[in-house]
Design an enzyme around this catalytic site. Structure first.
Site, PDB file in Angstrom:
ATOM      1  N   ARG A  14     -28.155  -1.046  39.016  1.00 54.00           N
ATOM      2  CA  ARG A  14     -27.106  -1.979  38.581  1.00 54.00           C
ATOM      3  C   ARG A  14     -27.477  -2.626  37.243  1.00 54.00           C
ATOM      4  O   ARG A  14     -26.923  -2.291  36.209  1.00 54.00           O
ATOM      5  CB  ARG A  14     -26.878  -3.050  39.678  1.00 54.00           C
ATOM      6  CG  ARG A  14     -25.620  -3.883  39.470  1.00 54.00           C
ATOM      7  CD  ARG A  14     -25.766  -4.991  38.453  1.00 54.00           C
ATOM      8  NE  ARG A  14     -26.851  -5.932  38.744  1.00 54.00           N
ATOM      9  CZ  ARG A  14     -27.238  -6.873  37.879  1.00 54.00           C
ATOM     10  NH1 ARG A  14     -26.648  -7.011  36.710  1.00 54.00           N
ATOM     11  NH2 ARG A  14     -28.242  -7.682  38.186  1.00 54.00           N
ATOM     12  N   ASP A  15     -28.468  -3.499  37.245  1.00 49.97           N
ATOM     13  CA  ASP A  15     -28.818  -4.227  36.016  1.00 49.97           C
ATOM     14  C   ASP A  15     -29.256  -3.238  34.948  1.00 49.97           C
ATOM     15  O   ASP A  15     -28.959  -3.411  33.759  1.00 49.97           O
ATOM     16  CB  ASP A  15     -29.946  -5.225  36.314  1.00 49.97           C
ATOM     17  CG  ASP A  15     -29.966  -6.382  35.343  1.00 49.97           C
ATOM     18  OD1 ASP A  15     -29.279  -6.317  34.319  1.00 49.97           O
ATOM     19  OD2 ASP A  15     -30.694  -7.363  35.604  1.00 49.97           O
ATOM     20  N   HIS A 205     -36.618 -12.819  38.484  1.00 46.28           N
ATOM     21  CA  HIS A 205     -35.826 -11.738  37.872  1.00 46.28           C
ATOM     22  C   HIS A 205     -36.069 -11.838  36.362  1.00 46.28           C
ATOM     23  O   HIS A 205     -35.298 -12.477  35.642  1.00 46.28           O
ATOM     24  CB  HIS A 205     -34.345 -11.958  38.235  1.00 46.28           C
ATOM     25  CG  HIS A 205     -33.396 -10.970  37.650  1.00 46.28           C
ATOM     26  ND1 HIS A 205     -32.836  -9.938  38.380  1.00 46.28           N
ATOM     27  CD2 HIS A 205     -32.860 -10.842  36.400  1.00 46.28           C
ATOM     28  CE1 HIS A 205     -32.001  -9.255  37.632  1.00 46.28           C
ATOM     29  NE2 HIS A 205     -32.004  -9.773  36.417  1.00 46.28           N
ATOM     30  N   HIS A 207     -36.506 -10.327  32.697  1.00 46.16           N
ATOM     31  CA  HIS A 207     -36.363  -9.241  31.726  1.00 46.16           C
ATOM     32  C   HIS A 207     -37.603  -9.252  30.828  1.00 46.16           C
ATOM     33  O   HIS A 207     -38.245 -10.284  30.664  1.00 46.16           O
ATOM     34  CB  HIS A 207     -35.056  -9.419  30.938  1.00 46.16           C
ATOM     35  CG  HIS A 207     -33.835  -9.088  31.765  1.00 46.16           C
ATOM     36  ND1 HIS A 207     -33.116  -7.936  31.609  1.00 46.16           N
ATOM     37  CD2 HIS A 207     -33.249  -9.744  32.795  1.00 46.16           C
ATOM     38  CE1 HIS A 207     -32.118  -7.892  32.482  1.00 46.16           C
ATOM     39  NE2 HIS A 207     -32.184  -8.990  33.221  1.00 46.16           N
ATOM     40  N   CYS A 238     -28.623  -6.620  29.475  1.00 47.51           N
ATOM     41  CA  CYS A 238     -27.399  -7.293  29.896  1.00 47.51           C
ATOM     42  C   CYS A 238     -26.416  -7.221  28.741  1.00 47.51           C
ATOM     43  O   CYS A 238     -26.737  -7.640  27.631  1.00 47.51           O
ATOM     44  CB  CYS A 238     -27.663  -8.744  30.287  1.00 47.51           C
ATOM     45  SG  CYS A 238     -26.134  -9.605  30.693  1.00 47.51           S
ATOM     46  N   ASN A 247     -35.126  -5.186  32.762  1.00 49.99           N
ATOM     47  CA  ASN A 247     -36.055  -5.955  33.599  1.00 49.99           C
ATOM     48  C   ASN A 247     -37.433  -5.319  33.479  1.00 49.99           C
ATOM     49  O   ASN A 247     -37.571  -4.183  33.053  1.00 49.99           O
ATOM     50  CB  ASN A 247     -35.641  -5.853  35.069  1.00 49.99           C
ATOM     51  CG  ASN A 247     -34.426  -6.659  35.361  1.00 49.99           C
ATOM     52  OD1 ASN A 247     -33.325  -6.220  35.073  1.00 49.99           O
ATOM     53  ND2 ASN A 247     -34.606  -7.830  35.919  1.00 49.99           N
TER      54      ASN A 247
HETATM   55  P1  HMG Z   1     -11.263 -12.421  33.724  1.00 48.00           P
HETATM   56  O1  HMG Z   1     -10.639 -11.570  32.658  1.00 48.00           O
HETATM   57  O2  HMG Z   1     -11.395 -13.884  33.469  1.00 48.00           O
HETATM   58  O3  HMG Z   1     -10.574 -12.174  35.155  1.00 48.00           O
HETATM   59  O4  HMG Z   1     -12.702 -11.832  34.037  1.00 48.00           O
HETATM   60  P2  HMG Z   1      -9.141 -12.409  35.720  1.00 48.00           P
HETATM   61  O5  HMG Z   1      -9.313 -12.934  37.101  1.00 48.00           O
HETATM   62  O6  HMG Z   1      -8.292 -13.175  34.746  1.00 48.00           O
HETATM   63  O7  HMG Z   1      -8.558 -10.901  35.819  1.00 48.00           O
HETATM   64  C1  HMG Z   1      -8.318 -10.111  34.678  1.00 48.00           C
HETATM   65  C2  HMG Z   1      -8.287  -8.652  35.063  1.00 48.00           C
HETATM   66  O8  HMG Z   1      -9.570  -8.262  35.607  1.00 48.00           O
HETATM   67  C3  HMG Z   1      -7.263  -8.311  36.138  1.00 48.00           C
HETATM   68  O9  HMG Z   1      -6.810  -6.973  35.876  1.00 48.00           O
HETATM   69  C4  HMG Z   1      -8.068  -8.285  37.413  1.00 48.00           C
HETATM   70  O10 HMG Z   1      -7.528  -7.447  38.392  1.00 48.00           O
HETATM   71  C5  HMG Z   1      -9.376  -7.715  36.908  1.00 48.00           C
HETATM   72  P3  HMG Z   1      -5.461  -6.682  35.041  1.00 48.00           P
HETATM   73  O11 HMG Z   1      -4.403  -7.415  35.801  1.00 48.00           O
HETATM   74  O12 HMG Z   1      -5.694  -7.245  33.660  1.00 48.00           O
HETATM   75  O13 HMG Z   1      -5.366  -5.191  35.085  1.00 48.00           O
HETATM   76  N1  HMG Z   1     -10.506  -8.126  37.764  1.00 48.00           N
HETATM   77  C6  HMG Z   1     -11.318  -7.263  38.410  1.00 48.00           C
HETATM   78  N2  HMG Z   1     -11.358  -5.914  38.437  1.00 48.00           N
HETATM   79  C7  HMG Z   1     -12.308  -5.362  39.218  1.00 48.00           C
HETATM   80  N3  HMG Z   1     -13.204  -6.079  39.940  1.00 48.00           N
HETATM   81  C8  HMG Z   1     -13.178  -7.417  39.926  1.00 48.00           C
HETATM   82  C9  HMG Z   1     -12.206  -8.053  39.140  1.00 48.00           C
HETATM   83  N4  HMG Z   1     -11.913  -9.351  38.926  1.00 48.00           N
HETATM   84  C10 HMG Z   1     -10.878  -9.382  38.086  1.00 48.00           C
HETATM   85  N5  HMG Z   1     -14.082  -8.097  40.649  1.00 48.00           N
HETATM   86  C11 HMG Z   1     -14.550 -11.446  35.528  1.00 48.00           C
HETATM   87  C12 HMG Z   1     -13.549 -12.452  34.992  1.00 48.00           C
HETATM   88  C13 HMG Z   1     -15.590 -12.210  36.299  1.00 48.00           C
HETATM   89  C14 HMG Z   1     -13.828 -10.457  36.440  1.00 48.00           C
HETATM   90  C15 HMG Z   1     -15.152 -10.667  34.341  1.00 48.00           C
HETATM   91  O14 HMG Z   1     -15.599 -11.593  33.404  1.00 48.00           O
HETATM   92  C16 HMG Z   1     -16.280  -9.764  34.747  1.00 48.00           C
HETATM   93  O15 HMG Z   1     -16.073  -8.766  35.427  1.00 48.00           O
HETATM   94  N6  HMG Z   1     -17.512 -10.120  34.342  1.00 48.00           N
HETATM   95  C17 HMG Z   1     -18.688  -9.386  34.796  1.00 48.00           C
HETATM   96  C18 HMG Z   1     -19.675  -9.326  33.713  1.00 48.00           C
HETATM   97  C19 HMG Z   1     -20.900  -8.610  34.222  1.00 48.00           C
HETATM   98  O16 HMG Z   1     -20.830  -7.787  35.123  1.00 48.00           O
HETATM   99  N7  HMG Z   1     -22.039  -8.927  33.595  1.00 48.00           N
HETATM  100  C20 HMG Z   1     -23.277  -8.298  33.955  1.00 48.00           C
HETATM  101  C21 HMG Z   1     -23.788  -8.725  35.289  1.00 48.00           C
HETATM  102  S1  HMG Z   1     -24.601 -10.320  35.267  1.00 48.00           S
HETATM  103  C22 HMG Z   1     -26.207  -9.977  34.785  1.00 48.00           C
HETATM  104  O17 HMG Z   1     -26.512  -8.875  34.414  1.00 48.00           O
HETATM  105  C23 HMG Z   1     -27.225 -11.065  34.933  1.00 48.00           C
HETATM  106  C24 HMG Z   1     -28.138 -10.839  36.136  1.00 48.00           C
HETATM  107  O18 HMG Z   1     -28.822  -9.599  36.052  1.00 48.00           O
HETATM  108  C25 HMG Z   1     -29.181 -11.983  36.215  1.00 48.00           C
HETATM  109  C26 HMG Z   1     -29.938 -12.205  34.898  1.00 48.00           C
HETATM  110  O19 HMG Z   1     -30.502 -11.277  34.326  1.00 48.00           O
HETATM  111  O20 HMG Z   1     -29.932 -13.367  34.478  1.00 48.00           O
HETATM  112  C27 HMG Z   1     -27.365 -10.859  37.451  1.00 48.00           C
HETATM  113 MG    MG Z   2     -30.584  -9.260  34.830  1.00 43.58          MG
END
Ligand code: HMG
Ligand code: MG
Length: 296
Positions: A14-15, A205, A207, A238, A247
């Site tokens: 995933r990450d 966690h 990186h 990320c 990581n």
């Molecule tokens: P948004 O645009 O504010 O969402 O995004 P919305 O609720 O307004 O919806 C907009 C569109 O997104 C809609 O589709 C929804 O259906 C769709 P449309 O009508 O435009 O066709 N949508 C989704 N589709 C699939 N799955 C969903 C979903 N939710 C809404 N769950 C949102 C808000 C949170 C969805 C967006 O910003 C997003 O997906 N962000 C994820 C970013 C991400 O994955 N980042 C990497 C992971 S975090 C990380 O790596 C850190 C970590 O490792 C820890 C660390 O290292 O610190 C965990």
């Molecule tokens: Mg991470």
């Protein structure tokens, strides 16, 4: 006190893969099955986020459907909202994870809302998952610094961890999202958070952007940390933290832990082979120094 066993939470599929070139569903499935065979028992298998935001994870349902599941392994998924939770349930995830940030800047860039808004979103999600008996993990990003907001007050890190823990997550994973912290700072952060969340419920966690992850982990092990996140072959980063590398490589972590006499249940040569295979699929050398050494 240093633990005699550490639970490794593998985040490479995933990450790692969320920030690499698109890898085929088949190669993702092979990676997860290889990790399972190497003895990894907690594998973050995918992410049910918007495919517009992270296209690399758009096939997570197919990945869950294709893996050769083993009873001793927990296959988990990232879920930012109810839509993500419902998709993870349909895919058959054994566990889900919400992700918040200790910094406003990262929260806005990563999930398009404020820290408070994200917490409000997580309340019904955690409730529903817990009602269904699905364990929920909670990430807190930027605990040692933020690419947008710079230094983050420890009080803010503790506050967000405390809120998430009280919402009902079973474990808090403390993210050094951009690999910026050093050992004393990491130790102070973990000590501070443990005033609110029991040490046994904390994970690291880190990186490895500046090569500090192993040193930082070692500094925290003596506090009694028993769970560490890492990414096979050091995959990833990320997409919303520019310049963040992957990581810490799981192979290097396992090598250090075994050298310290700490059990992980993981077969290091098999793990390194899993890392080499996915690295070859991506077309780059493994980011794990131990894997490179083993291959000579
Ligand atoms: P948004 O645009 O504010 O969402 O995004 P919305 O609720 O307004 O919806 C907009 C569109 O997104 C809609 O589709 C929804 O259906 C769709 P449309 O009508 O435009 O066709 N949508 C989704 N589709 C699939 N799955 C969903 C979903 N939710 C809404 N769950 C949102 C808000 C949170 C969805 C967006 O910003 C997003 O997906 N962000 C994820 C970013 C991400 O994955 N980042 C990497 C992971 S975090 C990380 O790596 C850190 C970590 O490792 C820890 C660390 O290292 O610190 C965990
Ligand atoms: Mg991470």
């Amino acid at each position: 006190m240093r633990p005699d066993r550490v639970s490794i939470f593998e985040v490479g599929p995933r990450d790692g893969l969320q920030n690499e070139v698109q890898v085929s569903t088949k190669d993702k499935i092979r990676l997860i099955d290889d990790l399972t065979l190497a003895g990894v028992t907690r594998i973050e298998t995918g992410s049910f986020v918007s495919p517009k935001w992270v296209p690399q994870m758009a096939d997570s349902d197919a990945v869950f459907a294709g893996i050769n599941r083993q009873a001793q392994v927990r296959y988990s998924a990232l879920t930012p909202n109810m839509q993500g939770l419902d998709a993870a349930i349909t895919a058959g995830a054994d566990e889900v994870a919400v992700f918040a940030s200790a910094s406003e800047g990262f929260s806005q860039r990563n999930i398009n809302c404020s820290v408070e808004e994200s917490i409000a979103r997580f309340i019904p999600l955690v409730d529903k998952a817990n009602t269904l008996g699905l364990p929920v993990r909670g990430y807190v990003s930027c605990t040692l610094g933020c690419p947008y907001d710079g230094d983050i007050a420890l009080t803010e890190v503790v506050r967000v961890c405390d809120i998430l823990y009280r919402l009902g997550v079973y474990e808090i994973s403390l993210g050094d999202t951009i690999g910026i912290g050093t050992a004393d700072q990491a130790r102070r952060m973990v000590e501070a958070v443990s005033s609110k969340v029991p040490m046994e419920q904390l994970a690291l966690h880190f990186h490895d952007t500046r090569g500090q992850a192993l040193a930082n982990i070692l500094a925290c092990l003596d506090l009694g940390i028993g769970t560490i996140d890492s990414s096979v072959a050091g995959l990833g980063g990320c997409p919303y933290a520019k310049g963040a590398s992957g990581n810490l490589a799981t192979e290097d972590l396992v090598y250090m832990l075994h050298g310290l006499g700490i059990d992980t249940g993981i077969n290091l040569p098999a793990l390194a082979r899993a890392g080499d295979t996915i690295s070859a699929a991506i077309g780059k050398p493994s980011g794990a120094k131990t894997a490179l050494a083993l291959s000579h």
